[in-house]
Design a protein around this motif. Structure first.
Motif, short mmCIF file in Angstrom:
data_model
loop_
_atom_site.label_atom_id
_atom_site.label_comp_id
_atom_site.label_asym_id
_atom_site.label_seq_id
_atom_site.Cartn_x
_atom_site.Cartn_y
_atom_site.Cartn_z
N PRO A 234 1.71 -4.26 -16.34
CA PRO A 234 1.86 -5.65 -15.90
C PRO A 234 0.62 -6.48 -16.24
N LYS A 235 0.82 -7.79 -16.46
CA LYS A 235 -0.34 -8.63 -16.81
C LYS A 235 -1.25 -8.82 -15.59
N LEU A 236 -0.65 -9.05 -14.43
CA LEU A 236 -1.43 -9.23 -13.20
C LEU A 236 -0.88 -8.32 -12.11
N VAL A 237 -1.75 -7.49 -11.54
CA VAL A 237 -1.37 -6.66 -10.40
C VAL A 237 -1.83 -7.38 -9.14
N ILE A 238 -0.95 -7.49 -8.16
CA ILE A 238 -1.40 -7.98 -6.84
C ILE A 238 -1.06 -6.90 -5.83
N LEU A 239 -2.09 -6.20 -5.42
CA LEU A 239 -1.92 -5.11 -4.46
C LEU A 239 -2.01 -5.72 -3.06
N LYS A 240 -0.87 -5.71 -2.36
CA LYS A 240 -0.80 -6.40 -1.07
C LYS A 240 -1.42 -5.56 0.04
N GLY A 241 -2.33 -6.18 0.76
CA GLY A 241 -3.03 -5.44 1.81
C GLY A 241 -2.49 -5.73 3.20
N ILE B 66 -5.90 -9.09 3.11
CA ILE B 66 -6.46 -9.24 1.77
C ILE B 66 -5.50 -8.66 0.74
N ASP B 67 -5.13 -9.46 -0.25
CA ASP B 67 -4.35 -8.98 -1.38
C ASP B 67 -5.28 -8.99 -2.59
N LEU C 125 0.81 -1.23 0.00
CA LEU C 125 0.00 0.00 0.00
C LEU C 125 0.85 1.28 0.00
N PRO C 126 1.91 1.38 0.81
CA PRO C 126 2.73 2.60 0.74
C PRO C 126 3.37 2.78 -0.65
N GLU C 127 3.82 1.67 -1.27
CA GLU C 127 4.43 1.78 -2.61
C GLU C 127 3.40 2.24 -3.64
N THR C 128 2.17 1.72 -3.50
CA THR C 128 1.10 2.12 -4.42
C THR C 128 0.82 3.61 -4.29
N ALA C 129 0.78 4.11 -3.04
CA ALA C 129 0.54 5.53 -2.82
C ALA C 129 1.62 6.38 -3.49
N LYS D 86 -9.24 -1.48 -5.15
CA LYS D 86 -9.69 -1.87 -6.51
C LYS D 86 -9.39 -0.75 -7.50
N ALA D 87 -9.72 0.48 -7.11
CA ALA D 87 -9.49 1.62 -8.01
C ALA D 87 -7.98 1.76 -8.29
N ALA D 88 -7.17 1.58 -7.27
CA ALA D 88 -5.72 1.71 -7.44
C ALA D 88 -5.18 0.59 -8.34
N ALA D 89 -5.70 -0.62 -8.16
CA ALA D 89 -5.23 -1.76 -8.96
C ALA D 89 -5.50 -1.54 -10.45
N VAL D 90 -6.65 -0.93 -10.76
CA VAL D 90 -6.98 -0.63 -12.16
C VAL D 90 -5.94 0.33 -12.74
#
Ligand SMILES: Nc1ncnc2c1ncn2[C@@H]1O[C@H](COP(=O)(O)OP(=O)(O)OP(=O)(O)O)[C@@H](O)[C@H]1O
Ligand SMILES: Cc1ncc(CO)c(N)n1
Length: 272
Positions: A170-177, A186-187, A140-144, A159-163
């Protein structure tokens, strides 16, 4: 290649719980051969990073070429990449040698807050490496930081960030929670079409040093064995959950996870 093989391009963690050391242990436990290209040496322990030095991009290039030109690999997994030159080197060589799968864990800072990737390195990671990635595993900090937005606080925001992250290539994003404050860890996976939640009970454990590296290498190991990305992610979630459940109380701070826990406990120690 007679056995599934992963090349980990990452930094060395002297305490053995994260970085290259976590990657080798994880691959070994999952029955996969691990080769390495070391990008930096860190002096760190369970209380934080004391000091570190990056290696010249030319030496990182030589390590990667030595492995790819001779042994060959099914998957490259990246961790701490230090700067733009090293990021560029990885992207160029992955293209030249047509590596089938790349797992990018965008290690930007240690848990204790030491920066491990320069600002320019972050930009080049987005421009050159993410378009090549099979799986991308930001926390989450990296995503921010990557999206220049406040940290996600709910699964809907994830979900909005993953989009948005998926649009980076990338083909698959896994946003680690792991950092989300709620009862479940939840990832959120997004492949451009559908969302999939990897869920496990949030474990009240102190010793979580290296969870991110361990999760990404488990994904890389499963991809090397031929799993589809989402299947690799499910197995990796079970593997890291078991490792966290048996975290090892070494040192005065945040100790390492137990990379052998999944072998001992199997699925019972992993996902619910
Ligand atoms: N307390 C916990 N209980 C269960 N699972 C957890 C816990 N903390 C993290 N996880 C899981 O561990 C994996 C790694 O996620 P995390 O968000 O910790 O990565 P990270 O922040 O990149 O790790 P690192 O601390 O090594 O940088 C994810 O699957 C996450 O859901
Ligand atoms: C070398 C290295 N890579 C990644 C991390 C992030 O856990 C760390 N602490 N050290």
């Amino acid at each position: 290649m007679p056995i599934p093989t992963v090349l980990s391009v990452a930094g060395s963690d002297s305490s053995g719980g994260a970085g290259i050391q976590a990657d080798i242990k994880t691959c070994q436990e999952l029955g996969v051969y691990a080769a390495t290209a070391i990008t930096a040496i860190t002096a760190q322990n369970t209380t934080g990073v004391q000091s570190w030095q990056g290696l010249d991009a030319s030496l990182v290039r030589d390590q990667i070429e030595a492995v790819l030109s001779d042994i060959g690999v099914h998957v490259i997994k990246t961790g701490m990449l230090v700067n733009a030159d090293i990021v560029t080197t990885v992207a160029e060589l992955a293209n030249t040698y047509r590596v089938a799968n790349i797992v990018v864990d965008p290690v930007m800072a240690s848990t204790s807050g030491t920066a491990l990737l320069s600002a320019e390195g972050q930009q080049v990671l987005v421009q050159k490496l993410l378009p090549l990635a099979t799986v991308f595993t930001p926390n989450l900090p990296e995503t921010a930081m990557l999206l220049n937005k406040p940290e996600c606080k709910t699964v809907a925001e994830m979900k909005a960030a993953a989009v948005q992250l998926h649009k980076m290539g990338p083909k698959l994003v896994i946003l680690k929670g792991g950092h989300l404050r709620q009862g479940e860890a939840i990832d959120l996976c997004y492949d451009g079409q559908a969302f999939f939640e990897l869920k496990a009970k949030r474990l009240d454990r102190k010793h979580t040093h290296g969870t991110g590296c361990t999760f990404a290498s488990a994904i890389a190991a499963e991809l090397a064995k031929g799993a589809k990305p989402i299947e690799a992610a499910k197995k990796a979630k079970a593997y890291v959950t078991a490792a966290i459940s048996e975290g090892i109380p070494l040192g005065a701070g945040i100790g390492p996870t137990d990379h052998a826990a999944y072998r001992r406990l199997g699925q019972e120690g992993g996902c619910n």
